[in-house]
Design an enzyme around this catalytic site. Structure first.
Site, PDB file in Angstrom:
ATOM      1  N   LYS A 220       0.833  -1.216   0.000  1.00  0.00           N
ATOM      2  CA  LYS A 220       0.000   0.000   0.000  1.00  0.00           C
ATOM      3  C   LYS A 220       0.865   1.261   0.000  1.00  0.00           C
ATOM      4  O   LYS A 220       0.672   2.159  -0.815  1.00  0.00           O
ATOM      5  CB  LYS A 220      -0.921   0.025   1.235  1.00  0.00           C
ATOM      6  CG  LYS A 220      -1.889  -1.137   1.321  1.00  0.00           C
ATOM      7  CD  LYS A 220      -2.824  -1.010   2.509  1.00  0.00           C
ATOM      8  CE  LYS A 220      -2.154  -1.065   3.872  1.00  0.00           C
ATOM      9  NZ  LYS A 220      -1.482  -2.321   4.184  1.00  0.00           N
TER      10      LYS A 220
ATOM     11  N   ARG B 119     -10.322   0.497   8.219  1.00  0.00           N
ATOM     12  CA  ARG B 119      -9.882  -0.873   8.472  1.00  0.00           C
ATOM     13  C   ARG B 119     -10.917  -1.703   9.205  1.00  0.00           C
ATOM     14  O   ARG B 119     -10.667  -2.878   9.507  1.00  0.00           O
ATOM     15  CB  ARG B 119      -8.626  -0.823   9.340  1.00  0.00           C
ATOM     16  CG  ARG B 119      -7.364  -1.220   8.626  1.00  0.00           C
ATOM     17  CD  ARG B 119      -6.260  -0.841   9.576  1.00  0.00           C
ATOM     18  NE  ARG B 119      -5.098  -1.625   9.494  1.00  0.00           N
ATOM     19  CZ  ARG B 119      -3.975  -1.169   8.941  1.00  0.00           C
ATOM     20  NH1 ARG B 119      -3.913  -0.009   8.362  1.00  0.00           N
ATOM     21  NH2 ARG B 119      -2.902  -1.906   8.993  1.00  0.00           N
TER      22      ARG B 119
ATOM     23  N   ARG C  47      11.724  -5.929   4.963  1.00  0.00           N
ATOM     24  CA  ARG C  47      11.472  -4.481   4.927  1.00  0.00           C
ATOM     25  C   ARG C  47      12.399  -3.726   5.884  1.00  0.00           C
ATOM     26  O   ARG C  47      12.662  -4.153   7.001  1.00  0.00           O
ATOM     27  CB  ARG C  47      10.030  -4.169   5.315  1.00  0.00           C
ATOM     28  CG  ARG C  47       9.804  -2.649   5.402  1.00  0.00           C
ATOM     29  CD  ARG C  47       8.379  -2.257   5.349  1.00  0.00           C
ATOM     30  NE  ARG C  47       7.581  -2.818   6.432  1.00  0.00           N
ATOM     31  CZ  ARG C  47       6.280  -2.645   6.538  1.00  0.00           C
ATOM     32  NH1 ARG C  47       5.637  -1.945   5.629  1.00  0.00           N
ATOM     33  NH2 ARG C  47       5.624  -3.195   7.536  1.00  0.00           N
TER      34      ARG C  47
ATOM     35  N   ARG D 140      10.728  -2.112  11.492  1.00  0.00           N
ATOM     36  CA  ARG D 140       9.595  -1.675  12.314  1.00  0.00           C
ATOM     37  C   ARG D 140       9.371  -2.687  13.431  1.00  0.00           C
ATOM     38  O   ARG D 140       9.481  -3.892  13.204  1.00  0.00           O
ATOM     39  CB  ARG D 140       8.331  -1.554  11.441  1.00  0.00           C
ATOM     40  CG  ARG D 140       8.127  -0.157  10.917  1.00  0.00           C
ATOM     41  CD  ARG D 140       7.004  -0.023   9.945  1.00  0.00           C
ATOM     42  NE  ARG D 140       5.755  -0.687  10.258  1.00  0.00           N
ATOM     43  CZ  ARG D 140       4.682  -0.657   9.461  1.00  0.00           C
ATOM     44  NH1 ARG D 140       4.728   0.017   8.332  1.00  0.00           N
ATOM     45  NH2 ARG D 140       3.581  -1.284   9.789  1.00  0.00           N
TER      46      ARG D 140
ATOM     47  N   ARG E 153      -0.967  -9.511  12.841  1.00  0.00           N
ATOM     48  CA  ARG E 153      -1.506  -8.475  11.950  1.00  0.00           C
ATOM     49  C   ARG E 153      -2.303  -9.106  10.812  1.00  0.00           C
ATOM     50  O   ARG E 153      -3.330  -8.578  10.403  1.00  0.00           O
ATOM     51  CB  ARG E 153      -0.357  -7.612  11.396  1.00  0.00           C
ATOM     52  CG  ARG E 153       0.222  -6.678  12.454  1.00  0.00           C
ATOM     53  CD  ARG E 153       1.578  -6.155  12.069  1.00  0.00           C
ATOM     54  NE  ARG E 153       1.557  -5.320  10.902  1.00  0.00           N
ATOM     55  CZ  ARG E 153       2.640  -4.990  10.199  1.00  0.00           C
ATOM     56  NH1 ARG E 153       3.819  -5.452  10.559  1.00  0.00           N
ATOM     57  NH2 ARG E 153       2.532  -4.221   9.159  1.00  0.00           N
TER      58      ARG E 153
HETATM   59  P1  AP5 Z   1       4.853  -1.644   1.937  1.00  0.00           P
HETATM   60  O1  AP5 Z   1       4.589  -0.775   0.761  1.00  0.00           O
HETATM   61  O2  AP5 Z   1       5.508  -1.042   3.128  1.00  0.00           O
HETATM   62  O3  AP5 Z   1       3.463  -2.375   2.360  1.00  0.00           O
HETATM   63  P2  AP5 Z   1       2.214  -1.845   3.177  1.00  0.00           P
HETATM   64  O4  AP5 Z   1       1.015  -2.487   2.573  1.00  0.00           O
HETATM   65  O5  AP5 Z   1       2.223  -0.360   3.274  1.00  0.00           O
HETATM   66  O6  AP5 Z   1       2.522  -2.531   4.568  1.00  0.00           O
HETATM   67  P3  AP5 Z   1       2.302  -1.977   6.044  1.00  0.00           P
HETATM   68  O7  AP5 Z   1       3.047  -2.899   6.960  1.00  0.00           O
HETATM   69  O8  AP5 Z   1       2.605  -0.522   6.126  1.00  0.00           O
HETATM   70  O9  AP5 Z   1       0.776  -2.214   6.202  1.00  0.00           O
HETATM   71  P4  AP5 Z   1      -0.011  -2.289   7.516  1.00  0.00           P
HETATM   72  O10 AP5 Z   1      -1.386  -2.111   6.998  1.00  0.00           O
HETATM   73  O11 AP5 Z   1       0.173  -3.503   8.316  1.00  0.00           O
HETATM   74  O12 AP5 Z   1       0.641  -1.162   8.427  1.00  0.00           O
HETATM   75  P5  AP5 Z   1       0.186   0.303   8.798  1.00  0.00           P
HETATM   76  O13 AP5 Z   1       1.389   1.116   8.882  1.00  0.00           O
HETATM   77  O14 AP5 Z   1      -0.942   0.746   7.922  1.00  0.00           O
HETATM   78  O15 AP5 Z   1       5.679  -2.918   1.432  1.00  0.00           O
HETATM   79  C1  AP5 Z   1       6.115  -3.923   2.341  1.00  0.00           C
HETATM   80  C2  AP5 Z   1       7.507  -4.429   1.906  1.00  0.00           C
HETATM   81  O16 AP5 Z   1       7.410  -5.106   0.658  1.00  0.00           O
HETATM   82  C3  AP5 Z   1       8.531  -3.313   1.681  1.00  0.00           C
HETATM   83  O17 AP5 Z   1       9.807  -3.770   2.037  1.00  0.00           O
HETATM   84  C4  AP5 Z   1       8.465  -3.049   0.152  1.00  0.00           C
HETATM   85  O18 AP5 Z   1       9.689  -2.525  -0.337  1.00  0.00           O
HETATM   86  C5  AP5 Z   1       8.161  -4.441  -0.369  1.00  0.00           C
HETATM   87  N1  AP5 Z   1       7.319  -4.471  -1.567  1.00  0.00           N
HETATM   88  C6  AP5 Z   1       6.218  -3.690  -1.825  1.00  0.00           C
HETATM   89  N2  AP5 Z   1       5.624  -4.063  -2.975  1.00  0.00           N
HETATM   90  C7  AP5 Z   1       6.355  -5.117  -3.455  1.00  0.00           C
HETATM   91  C8  AP5 Z   1       6.237  -5.959  -4.606  1.00  0.00           C
HETATM   92  N3  AP5 Z   1       5.220  -5.815  -5.500  1.00  0.00           N
HETATM   93  N4  AP5 Z   1       7.157  -6.936  -4.772  1.00  0.00           N
HETATM   94  C9  AP5 Z   1       8.152  -7.117  -3.878  1.00  0.00           C
HETATM   95  N5  AP5 Z   1       8.326  -6.356  -2.765  1.00  0.00           N
HETATM   96  C10 AP5 Z   1       7.428  -5.374  -2.555  1.00  0.00           C
HETATM   97  O19 AP5 Z   1      -0.415   0.078  10.259  1.00  0.00           O
HETATM   98  C11 AP5 Z   1       0.425  -0.261  11.334  1.00  0.00           C
HETATM   99  C12 AP5 Z   1      -0.415  -0.409  12.602  1.00  0.00           C
HETATM  100  O20 AP5 Z   1      -1.048   0.861  12.916  1.00  0.00           O
HETATM  101  C13 AP5 Z   1      -1.587  -1.403  12.519  1.00  0.00           C
HETATM  102  O21 AP5 Z   1      -1.166  -2.725  12.792  1.00  0.00           O
HETATM  103  C14 AP5 Z   1      -2.534  -0.848  13.593  1.00  0.00           C
HETATM  104  O22 AP5 Z   1      -2.100  -1.182  14.879  1.00  0.00           O
HETATM  105  C15 AP5 Z   1      -2.367   0.654  13.426  1.00  0.00           C
HETATM  106  N6  AP5 Z   1      -3.329   1.219  12.438  1.00  0.00           N
HETATM  107  C16 AP5 Z   1      -3.022   1.806  11.242  1.00  0.00           C
HETATM  108  N7  AP5 Z   1      -4.152   2.170  10.613  1.00  0.00           N
HETATM  109  C17 AP5 Z   1      -5.193   1.829  11.428  1.00  0.00           C
HETATM  110  C18 AP5 Z   1      -6.613   1.919  11.314  1.00  0.00           C
HETATM  111  N8  AP5 Z   1      -7.206   2.447  10.226  1.00  0.00           N
HETATM  112  N9  AP5 Z   1      -7.360   1.443  12.342  1.00  0.00           N
HETATM  113  C19 AP5 Z   1      -6.791   0.905  13.444  1.00  0.00           C
HETATM  114  N10 AP5 Z   1      -5.458   0.763  13.606  1.00  0.00           N
HETATM  115  C20 AP5 Z   1      -4.656   1.229  12.606  1.00  0.00           C
HETATM  116 MG    MG Z   2       2.330   1.037   4.882  1.00  0.00          MG
END
Ligand code: AP5
Ligand code: MG
Length: 214
Positions: free
Chosen positions: A9, A83, A122, A155, A166
């Site tokens: 994402k 979410r 990552r 992270r 997760r």
């Molecule tokens: P990356 O682009 O970082 O993936 P991402 O989908 O953004 O992953 P996140 O871990 O950020 O998602 P998340 O939803 O768990 O975390 P968030 O920060 O939103 O890519 C991942 C890796 O793969 C990287 O190394 C990248 O280089 C690589 N990559 C990407 N695309 C690729 C491809 N096509 N091929 C190969 N490699 C690739 O949330 C964190 C925490 O915050 C949650 O757990 C929760 O506690 C809280 N939170 C956030 N939002 C909410 C909400 N709306 N409600 C409640 N709690 C929330």
């Molecule tokens: Mg992200």
């Protein structure tokens, strides 16, 4: 932009906002920034985030409503929000209040096993939020951010145990959001995010270019 943890994402949103001149509103990035600043919100969010649980809806809904109100008219991409179905219904109210609407929903679909691999590789910049991967997207100098020279970190929620939590949280609480939008006749595009990042963004741009042309 909806999708499992590690579906790409953040990676794809960065490319989208550059191409279309939009603002990137990532709930995860905003929460991490609050933690760095040591705010009450950041302190409350910490335990939830580090265990792989969702931060309570009320906190998130208020935080994102505030961000949406401040966003420019040109528009924005929501990353990682909503979410839960409750967050989705509350988002509709925030958008109405800001005179905004959802044009399209991109749903990145990925196999759980691939998520585990991507998370293990990552590396993130704690300063600017840039994301790298030791297999696929290496920084120019190992362990150092290309943008600002900061030492890259893993992270705290990228450990194998927390990633498993997760993923479970995603399947239980966030997948129903996709059904909710599909039933509510919003435009939802399912994108195969198992593919190479360049192939994924090409699929995304085809959809968004068509939308931009009207
Ligand atoms: P990356 O682009 O970082 O993936 P991402 O989908 O953004 O992953 P996140 O871990 O950020 O998602 P998340 O939803 O768990 O975390 P968030 O920060 O939103 O890519 C991942 C890796 O793969 C990287 O190394 C990248 O280089 C690589 N990559 C990407 N695309 C690729 C491809 N096509 N091929 C190969 N490699 C690739 O949330 C964190 C925490 O915050 C949650 O757990 C929760 O506690 C809280 N939170 C956030 N939002 C909410 C909400 N709306 N409600 C409640 N709690 C929330
Ligand atoms: Mg992200």
């Amino acid at each position: 932009m909806l999708g499992a943890p590690g579906s790409g994402k953040g990676t794809q949103c960065k490319r989208i906002v550059t191409r279309y001149g939009l603002l990137h509103l990532s709930s995860g990035d905003i929460l991490r920034q609050q933690r760095v600043e040591g705010t009450e919100l950041g302190k409350t969010a910490r335990t939830y985030m580090d265990s792989g649980a969702l931060v309570p809806d009320q906190i998130i809904v208020e935080m994102m409503a505030d961000a949406i109100m401040k966003a420019p008219d040109a528009g924005f991409v929501l990353d990682g929000f909503p979410r839960t179905v409750n967050q989705a219904t509350e988002l509709a109210k925030s958008l109405a209040a800001a005179n905004q609407k959802i044009d399209v929903i991109l749903n990145l679909q990925i196999d759980d096993q691939l998520v585990v691999e991507r998370m293990a590789g990552r590396r993130s910049c704690p300063q600017c939020g840039a994301v790298y991967n030791i297999e696929r997207f290496k920084p120019k100098v190992e362990g150092v951010c290309d943008n600002d020279g900061t030492k890259l970190i893993q992270r705290p929620d990228d450990s194998a145990e927390v990633v498993a939590n997760r993923l479970e949280t995603y399947h239980l609480q966030t997948e129903p959001v996709i059904d909710y939008y599909k039933k509510n006749s919003s435009t939802v595009y399912d994108i195969d995010a198992n593919k190479d990042a360049e192939e994924v963004i090409a699929l995304v741009f085809v959809k968004l270019d068509a939308l931009a042309r009207g």
